[in-house]
Scaffold this active site. Sequence first.
Site, PDB file in Angstrom:
ATOM      1  N   TYR A   1      28.464  43.212  60.411  1.00 22.18           N
ATOM      2  CA  TYR A   1      27.583  41.981  60.332  1.00 22.18           C
ATOM      3  C   TYR A   1      28.046  41.066  59.122  1.00 22.18           C
ATOM      4  O   TYR A   1      28.355  39.975  58.872  1.00 22.18           O
ATOM      5  CB  TYR A   1      25.980  42.180  59.997  1.00 22.18           C
ATOM      6  CG  TYR A   1      25.325  41.002  59.781  1.00 22.18           C
ATOM      7  CD1 TYR A   1      24.819  40.004  60.782  1.00 22.18           C
ATOM      8  CD2 TYR A   1      25.011  40.659  58.391  1.00 22.18           C
ATOM      9  CE1 TYR A   1      24.235  39.018  60.285  1.00 22.18           C
ATOM     10  CE2 TYR A   1      24.041  39.749  57.872  1.00 22.18           C
ATOM     11  CZ  TYR A   1      23.678  38.597  58.988  1.00 22.18           C
ATOM     12  OH  TYR A   1      23.055  37.706  58.549  1.00 22.18           O
TER      13      TYR A   1
ATOM     14  N   ASP B   1      19.971  28.166  73.170  1.00 19.06           N
ATOM     15  CA  ASP B   1      19.777  29.495  73.256  1.00 19.06           C
ATOM     16  C   ASP B   1      19.909  30.381  74.447  1.00 19.06           C
ATOM     17  O   ASP B   1      19.964  29.501  75.245  1.00 19.06           O
ATOM     18  CB  ASP B   1      18.304  29.705  72.520  1.00 19.06           C
ATOM     19  CG  ASP B   1      17.918  30.933  71.670  1.00 19.06           C
ATOM     20  OD1 ASP B   1      17.985  30.671  70.554  1.00 19.06           O
ATOM     21  OD2 ASP B   1      18.275  31.872  72.186  1.00 19.06           O
TER      22      ASP B   1
ATOM     23  N   SER C   1      25.234  33.611  55.116  1.00 17.53           N
ATOM     24  CA  SER C   1      24.278  34.527  54.398  1.00 17.53           C
ATOM     25  C   SER C   1      24.648  34.840  53.210  1.00 17.53           C
ATOM     26  O   SER C   1      25.619  34.438  52.722  1.00 17.53           O
ATOM     27  CB  SER C   1      24.452  35.840  55.335  1.00 17.53           C
ATOM     28  OG  SER C   1      23.623  36.728  54.708  1.00 17.53           O
TER      29      SER C   1
HETATM   30  N1  LIG Z   1      16.996  37.079  58.936  1.00 16.56           N
HETATM   31  C1  LIG Z   1      17.672  36.931  57.762  1.00 16.56           C
HETATM   32  O1  LIG Z   1      17.135  37.726  56.956  1.00 16.56           O
HETATM   33  C2  LIG Z   1      18.790  36.126  57.544  1.00 16.56           C
HETATM   34  C3  LIG Z   1      19.459  36.184  56.144  1.00 16.56           C
HETATM   35  C4  LIG Z   1      20.649  35.636  56.060  1.00 16.56           C
HETATM   36  C5  LIG Z   1      21.175  34.917  56.723  1.00 16.56           C
HETATM   37  N2  LIG Z   1      20.589  34.883  58.200  1.00 16.56           N
HETATM   38  C6  LIG Z   1      21.129  34.066  59.330  1.00 16.56           C
HETATM   39  O2  LIG Z   1      20.424  32.834  59.499  1.00 16.56           O
HETATM   40  C7  LIG Z   1      20.522  32.791  61.107  1.00 16.56           C
HETATM   41  C8  LIG Z   1      19.337  32.986  61.716  1.00 16.56           C
HETATM   42  O3  LIG Z   1      18.973  34.160  61.603  1.00 16.56           O
HETATM   43  P1  LIG Z   1      17.420  34.778  62.423  1.00 16.56           P
HETATM   44  O4  LIG Z   1      16.938  35.837  61.511  1.00 16.56           O
HETATM   45  O5  LIG Z   1      16.399  33.420  62.447  1.00 16.56           O
HETATM   46  O6  LIG Z   1      17.959  35.403  63.741  1.00 16.56           O
HETATM   47  P2  LIG Z   1      17.065  35.762  65.102  1.00 16.56           P
HETATM   48  O7  LIG Z   1      17.508  36.961  65.283  1.00 16.56           O
HETATM   49  O8  LIG Z   1      15.543  35.511  64.857  1.00 16.56           O
HETATM   50  O9  LIG Z   1      17.281  34.699  66.049  1.00 16.56           O
HETATM   51  C9  LIG Z   1      18.625  34.321  66.481  1.00 16.56           C
HETATM   52  C10 LIG Z   1      18.446  33.626  67.683  1.00 16.56           C
HETATM   53  O10 LIG Z   1      19.987  33.546  68.232  1.00 16.56           O
HETATM   54  C11 LIG Z   1      19.825  33.489  69.525  1.00 16.56           C
HETATM   55  N3  LIG Z   1      20.818  34.123  70.212  1.00 16.56           N
HETATM   56  C12 LIG Z   1      21.257  35.567  70.001  1.00 16.56           C
HETATM   57  N4  LIG Z   1      22.603  35.653  70.916  1.00 16.56           N
HETATM   58  C13 LIG Z   1      22.826  34.366  71.300  1.00 16.56           C
HETATM   59  C14 LIG Z   1      23.935  34.022  72.076  1.00 16.56           C
HETATM   60  N5  LIG Z   1      24.971  34.792  72.496  1.00 16.56           N
HETATM   61  N6  LIG Z   1      24.202  32.571  72.384  1.00 16.56           N
HETATM   62  C15 LIG Z   1      23.066  31.631  71.896  1.00 16.56           C
HETATM   63  N7  LIG Z   1      21.819  32.196  71.373  1.00 16.56           N
HETATM   64  C16 LIG Z   1      21.875  33.440  71.108  1.00 16.56           C
HETATM   65  C17 LIG Z   1      18.488  34.405  69.965  1.00 16.56           C
HETATM   66  O11 LIG Z   1      17.897  34.360  71.196  1.00 16.56           O
HETATM   67  C18 LIG Z   1      17.589  33.855  68.765  1.00 16.56           C
HETATM   68  O12 LIG Z   1      16.806  32.835  69.390  1.00 16.56           O
HETATM   69  C19 LIG Z   1      21.717  33.847  61.426  1.00 16.56           C
HETATM   70  O13 LIG Z   1      22.982  33.122  61.337  1.00 16.56           O
HETATM   71  C20 LIG Z   1      21.730  34.758  60.354  1.00 16.56           C
HETATM   72  O14 LIG Z   1      22.813  35.282  59.984  1.00 16.56           O
HETATM   73  C21 LIG Z   1      19.458  35.474  58.395  1.00 16.56           C
END
Ligand SMILES: NC(=O)c1ccc[n+]([C@@H]2O[C@H](COP(=O)([O-])OP(=O)(O)OC[C@H]3O[C@@H](n4cnc5c(N)ncnc54)[C@H](O)[C@@H]3O)[C@@H](O)[C@H]2O)c1
Length: 258
Positions: free
Chosen positions: A151, A36, A138
Amino acid sequence: MEISNKVALVTGGACGLGRAFCEMLLSYGAKVSICDLDSDAGENACDVLGQKFGKERVMFCHCDVTDYVQFEEAFQTTITEFDRLDIVVNNAEIMNDKFWELEVDVNLNGTIRGMLLALQYLGKDKEGHGGVVINIGSAQSFRPQISTPIYCASKHAILALSKSCGDAYHYNITGVRVIVLCPGVLHHDASSSAFGNRFKSPSHEKAWQLDMKGVHPQKCEHVAKGLISIIRDAKSGSVWLIANEKAPKEVPYSSITM
Ligand SMILES: NC(=O)c1ccc[n+]([C@@H]2O[C@H](COP(=O)([O-])OP(=O)(O)OC[C@H]3O[C@@H](n4cnc5c(N)ncnc54)[C@H](O)[C@@H]3O)[C@@H](O)[C@H]2O)c1
């Protein structure tokens, strides 16, 4: 693939869904490398999970998925520390259409970098012994999201990347299964007070309300449980939706006949 004694590398593993993936993989007996950008959250997750599952089974690698060299170092450090690598979860994301170039670089290009590195270090035609790559899409990989079009585009592209790399043609050469896991909306995001800052304009908040109509946010742990069955049994090139706290559902990839 059985999870026990395997080694997994999870990008964006410090927070949210990525962290839930790490915890679930550990609870099934894997060793986990949390990769991360956020070192504070990553070190913290590593400490907490290390206390619960054993310090020797979890490590943190500072890694920015937009930087190929740093990303490759995370792969190498993980393999040096744990002596093997079997599972790569490309999960890191940002969801912020205001910073759309970075958004595409993290979500799509970051997944492409992770995919190429996984083929290099896991591919049995290269340095590895086969394995599994899970690319996180997603529910918005299948349909429009009017509040965050960029996105949404990045998540659509992950589907095309994974279907192509996961095709039997490649699998027969590399021994690496490539699978897409597409979560529906998660609890922690829907409740975030900073959420409105993620849209390109205030009018997009109204669009977000329309996008969220009828959606039931689900717990990260529910999606993480689904990850385990997908790693164990899913075919290369398959696409899985986990939404509304329901069981993982395989989604057919429609093909247009030309
Ligand atoms: N949150 C939702 O409702 C949702 C819905 C559908 C899909 N998703 C997908 O699930 C996955 C996780 O989502 P989330 O909501 O837990 O995200 P989040 O924002 O809570 O966490 C994302 C993580 O990625 C890290 N990150 C960001 N930029 C980075 C980089 N350049 N290099 C390394 N790490 C980096 C952040 O520090 C964080 O720990 C994603 O792929 C997201 O698209 C989320």
